[in-house]
Design a protein around this motif. Structure first.
Motif, PDB file in Angstrom:
ATOM      1  N   ARG A  46       6.495 -31.598   2.025  1.00 16.91           N
ATOM      2  CA  ARG A  46       6.260 -32.417   0.687  1.00 16.91           C
ATOM      3  C   ARG A  46       7.521 -33.304   0.254  1.00 16.91           C
ATOM      4  O   ARG A  46       7.432 -34.260  -0.310  1.00 16.91           O
ATOM      5  CB  ARG A  46       6.328 -31.223  -0.291  1.00 16.91           C
ATOM      6  CG  ARG A  46       4.832 -30.564  -0.080  1.00 16.91           C
ATOM      7  CD  ARG A  46       4.625 -29.150  -0.753  1.00 16.91           C
ATOM      8  NE  ARG A  46       5.864 -28.276  -0.386  1.00 16.91           N
ATOM      9  CZ  ARG A  46       6.042 -27.086  -0.631  1.00 16.91           C
ATOM     10  NH1 ARG A  46       4.726 -26.417  -1.362  1.00 16.91           N
ATOM     11  NH2 ARG A  46       6.710 -26.389   0.109  1.00 16.91           N
ATOM     12  N   ILE A 102      -1.683 -38.164   3.532  1.00 20.50           N
ATOM     13  CA  ILE A 102      -0.224 -38.661   3.906  1.00 20.50           C
ATOM     14  C   ILE A 102      -0.489 -38.544   5.563  1.00 20.50           C
ATOM     15  O   ILE A 102      -0.826 -37.671   6.076  1.00 20.50           O
ATOM     16  CB  ILE A 102       0.496 -37.411   3.429  1.00 20.50           C
ATOM     17  CG1 ILE A 102       0.671 -37.330   2.140  1.00 20.50           C
ATOM     18  CG2 ILE A 102       2.020 -37.906   3.866  1.00 20.50           C
ATOM     19  CD1 ILE A 102       1.307 -38.378   1.094  1.00 20.50           C
ATOM     20  N   ARG A 128      -3.135 -44.590   2.126  1.00 23.21           N
ATOM     21  CA  ARG A 128      -3.881 -45.448   1.594  1.00 23.21           C
ATOM     22  C   ARG A 128      -3.227 -46.786   1.666  1.00 23.21           C
ATOM     23  O   ARG A 128      -3.817 -47.803   1.517  1.00 23.21           O
ATOM     24  CB  ARG A 128      -4.489 -45.057   0.308  1.00 23.21           C
ATOM     25  CG  ARG A 128      -5.144 -43.917   0.250  1.00 23.21           C
ATOM     26  CD  ARG A 128      -5.570 -43.386  -1.242  1.00 23.21           C
ATOM     27  NE  ARG A 128      -6.381 -44.173  -1.868  1.00 23.21           N
ATOM     28  CZ  ARG A 128      -6.722 -44.251  -2.925  1.00 23.21           C
ATOM     29  NH1 ARG A 128      -6.753 -43.118  -3.897  1.00 23.21           N
ATOM     30  NH2 ARG A 128      -7.641 -45.083  -3.671  1.00 23.21           N
ATOM     31  N   THR A 129      -1.778 -46.826   1.523  1.00 22.29           N
ATOM     32  CA  THR A 129      -1.042 -48.081   1.359  1.00 22.29           C
ATOM     33  C   THR A 129      -0.072 -48.415   2.354  1.00 22.29           C
ATOM     34  O   THR A 129       0.362 -49.632   2.439  1.00 22.29           O
ATOM     35  CB  THR A 129      -0.590 -48.106  -0.103  1.00 22.29           C
ATOM     36  OG1 THR A 129       0.541 -47.189   0.034  1.00 22.29           O
ATOM     37  CG2 THR A 129      -1.443 -47.919  -1.074  1.00 22.29           C
ATOM     38  N   GLY A 130       0.352 -47.421   3.199  1.00 20.08           N
ATOM     39  CA  GLY A 130       1.423 -47.372   4.032  1.00 20.08           C
ATOM     40  C   GLY A 130       2.738 -47.443   3.715  1.00 20.08           C
ATOM     41  O   GLY A 130       3.766 -47.420   4.228  1.00 20.08           O
ATOM     42  N   ARG A 131       2.799 -47.182   2.282  1.00 20.39           N
ATOM     43  CA  ARG A 131       4.097 -47.023   1.444  1.00 20.39           C
ATOM     44  C   ARG A 131       4.667 -45.617   2.147  1.00 20.39           C
ATOM     45  O   ARG A 131       4.045 -44.481   2.055  1.00 20.39           O
ATOM     46  CB  ARG A 131       3.711 -46.721   0.082  1.00 20.39           C
ATOM     47  CG  ARG A 131       5.389 -46.718  -0.808  1.00 20.39           C
ATOM     48  CD  ARG A 131       5.866 -48.146  -0.907  1.00 20.39           C
ATOM     49  NE  ARG A 131       7.045 -48.054  -1.490  1.00 20.39           N
ATOM     50  CZ  ARG A 131       7.914 -48.928  -1.571  1.00 20.39           C
ATOM     51  NH1 ARG A 131       7.695 -49.996  -1.005  1.00 20.39           N
ATOM     52  NH2 ARG A 131       9.047 -48.860  -2.157  1.00 20.39           N
ATOM     53  N   THR A 132       6.053 -45.803   2.498  1.00 27.88           N
ATOM     54  CA  THR A 132       6.641 -44.829   2.877  1.00 27.88           C
ATOM     55  C   THR A 132       6.972 -43.682   1.702  1.00 27.88           C
ATOM     56  O   THR A 132       7.257 -44.310   0.416  1.00 27.88           O
ATOM     57  CB  THR A 132       8.048 -44.965   3.461  1.00 27.88           C
ATOM     58  OG1 THR A 132       7.901 -46.065   4.542  1.00 27.88           O
ATOM     59  CG2 THR A 132       8.742 -43.815   3.768  1.00 27.88           C
ATOM     60  N   VAL A 133       6.722 -42.566   1.848  1.00 24.57           N
ATOM     61  CA  VAL A 133       6.966 -41.476   0.782  1.00 24.57           C
ATOM     62  C   VAL A 133       8.303 -40.912   0.934  1.00 24.57           C
ATOM     63  O   VAL A 133       9.021 -40.681  -0.088  1.00 24.57           O
ATOM     64  CB  VAL A 133       5.762 -40.423   0.841  1.00 24.57           C
ATOM     65  CG1 VAL A 133       6.213 -39.167  -0.426  1.00 24.57           C
ATOM     66  CG2 VAL A 133       4.467 -40.941   0.539  1.00 24.57           C
ATOM     67  N   TRP A 134       8.741 -40.454   2.283  1.00 34.97           N
ATOM     68  CA  TRP A 134      10.004 -40.004   2.432  1.00 34.97           C
ATOM     69  C   TRP A 134      10.296 -40.116   3.801  1.00 34.97           C
ATOM     70  O   TRP A 134       9.369 -40.512   4.446  1.00 34.97           O
ATOM     71  CB  TRP A 134      10.404 -38.572   2.146  1.00 34.97           C
ATOM     72  CG  TRP A 134       9.424 -37.452   2.735  1.00 34.97           C
ATOM     73  CD1 TRP A 134       8.369 -36.859   1.910  1.00 34.97           C
ATOM     74  CD2 TRP A 134       9.477 -36.986   3.878  1.00 34.97           C
ATOM     75  NE1 TRP A 134       7.802 -35.750   2.755  1.00 34.97           N
ATOM     76  CE2 TRP A 134       8.425 -35.859   4.217  1.00 34.97           C
ATOM     77  CE3 TRP A 134      10.263 -37.205   5.032  1.00 34.97           C
ATOM     78  CZ2 TRP A 134       8.142 -35.270   5.290  1.00 34.97           C
ATOM     79  CZ3 TRP A 134      10.057 -36.658   6.247  1.00 34.97           C
ATOM     80  CH2 TRP A 134       9.080 -35.579   6.347  1.00 34.97           C
ATOM     81  N   ARG A 135      11.491 -40.683   4.188  1.00 31.83           N
ATOM     82  CA  ARG A 135      12.025 -40.394   5.317  1.00 31.83           C
ATOM     83  C   ARG A 135      13.061 -39.346   6.007  1.00 31.83           C
ATOM     84  O   ARG A 135      13.999 -39.298   4.756  1.00 31.83           O
ATOM     85  CB  ARG A 135      12.688 -41.933   5.726  1.00 31.83           C
ATOM     86  CG  ARG A 135      13.237 -42.175   7.443  1.00 31.83           C
ATOM     87  CD  ARG A 135      13.660 -43.544   7.236  1.00 31.83           C
ATOM     88  NE  ARG A 135      15.168 -43.534   7.190  1.00 31.83           N
ATOM     89  CZ  ARG A 135      15.988 -44.597   7.367  1.00 31.83           C
ATOM     90  NH1 ARG A 135      15.205 -46.008   6.949  1.00 31.83           N
ATOM     91  NH2 ARG A 135      17.301 -44.762   7.060  1.00 31.83           N
ATOM     92  N   ASP A 183       2.202 -43.031   2.731  1.00 31.82           N
ATOM     93  CA  ASP A 183       0.876 -42.994   1.833  1.00 31.82           C
ATOM     94  C   ASP A 183      -0.018 -43.396   2.789  1.00 31.82           C
ATOM     95  O   ASP A 183      -0.104 -44.734   3.043  1.00 31.82           O
ATOM     96  CB  ASP A 183       1.176 -43.889   0.831  1.00 31.82           C
ATOM     97  CG  ASP A 183      -0.069 -44.161  -0.126  1.00 31.82           C
ATOM     98  OD1 ASP A 183      -1.119 -43.703   0.379  1.00 31.82           O
ATOM     99  OD2 ASP A 183       0.203 -44.361  -1.343  1.00 31.82           O
TER     100      ASP A 183
END
Lengths: 260, 521
Positions: free
Chosen positions: B147, B82, B98-105, B96
């Motif tokens: 987390r 992360i 590996r993909t650049g996807r936001t997990v949280w903000r 993320d």
């Protein structure tokens, strides 16, 4: 002196910038009485609209400033059938503002009655704290609750407690992923898009997955939160009172579903 | 797991001769603090990407700040795949890796104006266990659960002073999260390091970097109130030696007026210095001042880089520091003793350094009404952009600037003109301070100040960026420029590397967000 005088008059005519009666239970009750008498005929008994707007969702009520809503009530809405309420004194208008905000804004209801200290003890004893952070203490599996009372109305919180599976917040829904190489990963679907998934597992680590690796994604029914053992109504009220005190504005968790 | 005794001994032997890297930073797949580890070297043992294959480096993902910010000075962190980054002092993201996807903000509820937001930038976040720390735009530290982004605590940084920002990335040592302040050019602040308990947010200690009257060091100030706005701001991140149990934190220029030292006669301790601090107590153990009585805005906020090396035939614990004043310093980091100082950029202000490391001034270089031309210019021989050190090449990499400008003493704190300048990525031999190789920045990028730093890997590469957004890789040994990618916008941050899903990434923040690169496969 000559320059100051008109400014002073201007300030007086605008009344207070913020509602002096916000979250005041008596004001909300008085505002409701005024509403039923003067406003319900167009806006509906429950304020959810009729001939005129649904005030539990109207932008000027749910958003906007205290003063802006005060002015609309006092001066009317030009170009519409909404008349000015010039015969209501300032307190009367503020009472209406308090009532309408209590309907439209999660954080604007009067304080919930109950023993918040007993509720705090219950929050620990019943294990809520093992998944929810309040005041820096608690687990990560569920959403932090520092600002829950400014995000959700008490009725919603009550429903969430009694039937956790009915509405599960995005980011806390259970998922089971099977990968093409035979692994099974169960956890909370924190985020996903067309190409990827981010699954938080019970040990606190993230499984970062890409669709081409994935054989199946099963969105599991129900909430990760267990249905609570029966509360007495007093216990529930105390718990709600405790959660109602959680208004820390510095928690503003937002899940990036739109790749924010 | 079973280790044979011999293997265990062998690994101990290696770690004893290797760097003083804390166990929490040993996993090379992570980049868990601003400079990669506690030594400030910006070096990681990742070698998938090498000079032989770097031509296959392509963008793997990009991330865009939303809402957009005016600039990013941040180095992303990475832990267990992360990536964590700040969007100035009002937002933190988990992404993320590996993909650049936001997990949280996390959005810090800041009630300031749009003008305040335009100045909302910082150098990133810090991690400790499951906690993430952000220094906010209104001078607080918040701790979040890494987390899910939930708030754990919020503490005010130094309530005794106006809030002029804390733009460093916080730094964690043991159970403390450390942060300093910005604003040393305003004449309104006195620098400090604040230490907060990572668990509770309670302040453990504060060390002011300018002594008040009566304290040790106050004799280096005049008999007036100048010390109150004395600067020595602490706007970059320190480093830490766990064996010596010393924290190293650099300080900025003196005030109240940068270019006019007449109301602060003396050396003005502890401005333009590096401080060695006992982390448990905040006690100042030793200090070394690079520029006594600075009148050129030559902050010493450049990273203190901790390297263990043979020095004149004996192993020694070194602190390397390329200062804004144009000299490359080698100190003994146990004692603060000056070992060597050599110019790495064009300088005309000192005849040289004494045996104690004190500059021998050229009087004509002092700021004056008519504005003498002095080198380095106000931007310095280098600046806060991170240097890097590679233990395999034994080279110290930095962005250097050969530039000269006028320094006017006209009553303003800062009044200057820039002349011609030429910037480089330079590699210095740490034993001699001599230039081994350099890569010049060309075109518009030759002069416009480059605040993008460097990073180096065991793959034998050094990564760096240009002002206008080229992210580049050079052979760490030879300086051959091997690869570049135009990110299409301003870069003012230093790069990092990490591994996720078995793949090495290199990443850098731009004004827009993050670009992360890996080998095309």
């Amino acid at each position: 002196m000559i320059r100051a005088l008109p400014l002073l008059l201007f300030a007086v005519s605008l009344a207070a910038a913020e509602n002096p009666l916000a979250r005041d239970a008596a004001a909300v009750a008085a505002g409701r009485a005024t509403f039923l008498e003067r406003c319900a005929v167009c806006h509906g008994q429950d304020a959810k609209g009729g001939q005129a707007a649904n005030l539990t969702r109207a932008r000027a009520v749910a958003g906007g400033t205290d003063q802006g809503l005060f002015r609309i009530i006092r001066e009317g809405f030009p170009g519409t059938a909404m008349p000015p309420q010039t015969d209501l004194n300032d307190d009367g208008v503020w009472q209406l503002v308090s009532y309408l905000h209590s309907l439209a804004r999660p954080g604007e209801q009067p304080p919930v009655e109950g023993d918040a200290t007993a509720g705090a003890k219950l929050f620990r004893d019943r294990g809520c704290i093992s998944c929810h952070i309040v005041d820096g203490q608690g687990g990560f599996w569920g959403p932090g609750l520092d600002s829950i009372a400014s995000r959700k109305r008490t009725e919603e919180i009550r429903a969430d407690i009694l039937d956790p599976g009915a509405v599960v917040d995005e980011g806390y829904r259970r998922v089971a992923v099977r990968t093409k190489d035979g692994r099974r990963i169960e956890g909370l679907l924190k985020n996903e898009d067309t190409f990827s998934l981010q699954v938080l597992t019970r040990d606190g680590s993230y499984a970062l997955l890409e669709r081409p690796q994935i054989a199946s994604v099963e969105k599991l029914e129900g909430s990760p939160m267990p249905k609570p053992a029966a509360f007495t109504s007093e216990e529930l009220q105390n718990l709600l009172a405790f959660l109602d005190r959680q208004r820390d504005p510095y928690l503003s968790f937002e899940r990036g579903f739109n790749n924010y | 797991m079973h280790f044979s005794r011999a293997a265990l001994l062998a690994s101990l032997a290696v770690s004893a001769t290797a760097q003083t890297v804390e166990a929490r930073f040993e996993d090379a797949r992570n980049w868990a603090t601003y400079d990669g580890d506690n030594t400030g070297r910006r070096y990681r043992e990742l070698d998938q990407i090498t000079p032989a294959n770097v031509k296959r480096l392509t963008v793997q993902w990009a991330f865009q700040y939303q809402p957009a910010i005016s600039r990013s000075l941040a180095t992303p962190l990475a832990q267990d795949g992360i990536v964590y980054i700040s969007g100035g002092g009002s937002t933190a993201y988990a992404i993320d890796g590996r993909t650049g996807r936001t997990v949280w903000r996390y959005d810090y509820p800041f009630a300031g104006s749009d003008e305040d937001r335009k100045r909302d930038w910082n150098r990133g976040v810090a991690l400790s266990g499951n906690r993430l720390f952000l220094a906010t735009i209104d001078c607080h530290v918040v701790a979040l659960d890494r987390r899910n982004g939930a708030l754990l605590w919020r503490s005010k940084i130094n309530i005794e002073q106006p809030c002029l920002g804390s733009t460093a990335a916080p730094f964690v040592v043991k159970n403390l999260v450390l942060i300093g302040n910005s604003g040393g050019d305003t004449g309104l602040v006195r620098g400090f390091v604040d230490a907060f308990d990572t668990e509770t947010g309670e302040r453990s200690w504060r060390l002011y970097t300018v002594p008040k009257p009566g304290e040790k060091g106050s004799e280096t100030w005049g008999d007036n109130d100048a010390w109150k706005g004395g600067g020595a701001a602490t706007w970059t991140t320190g480093s830490y030696d766990p064996d010596l149990d010393l924290l190293y934190w650099p300080t900025g220029n003196p005030g109240p007026k940068d270019f006019d030292g007449r109301d602060r006669p003396g050396d003005n301790l502890y401005t333009a210095s590096v401080l060695a601090i006992r982390p448990d107590t905040g006690e100042l153990v030793w200090h070394f001042q690079f520029t006594p009585h600075d009148e050129h805005d030559w902050d010493a906020n450049e990273t203190p880089v901790l390297v263990d090396a043979d020095w004149q035939g004996k192993p020694r614990k070194l602190l390397l520091h390329a200062d804004r004043n144009g000299f490359f310093y080698v100190l003994d980091r146990a004692t603060g003793k000056f070992l060597q100082g050599t110019p790495f950029a064009k300088q005309t202000w000192a005849k040289g350094l004494t045996a104690e490391g004190r500059p021998v001034l050229i009087p004509e270089a002092a700021p004056a009404r008519e504005g003498p031309i002095v080198c380095p210019d106000i931007h310095g021989g280098t600046n806060w952009q991170s240097p890097a050190f590679n233990p395999a090449t034994r080279l110290f990499y930095l962005i250097a600037r050969d530039g000269c400008g006028r320094y006017y003493q006209t009553g303003y704190s800062i009044d200057y003109e820039l002349g011609e300048a030429q910037q480089y990525l330079r590699a210095l031999d740490i034993q001699t301070g001599k230039l081994r190789w350099e890569i010049p920045f060309l075109g518009d990028e030759s002069q416009e100040i480059n605040h993008a730093g460097a990073m180096t890997t065991s793959g034998g590469l050094v990564f760096f960026s240009s002002r206008e957004g080229n992210f580049m890789a050079a052979d760490a040994k030879t300086g051959e420029l091997l690869w570049g990618f135009n990110t299409g916008g301003n870069i003012r941050a230093s790069p990092m590397t990490y591994e996720a899903g078995g793949k090495q990434y290199v990443a850098v923040a731009t004004k827009a967000g993050i670009f992360a690169f890996g080998l095309f496969d």
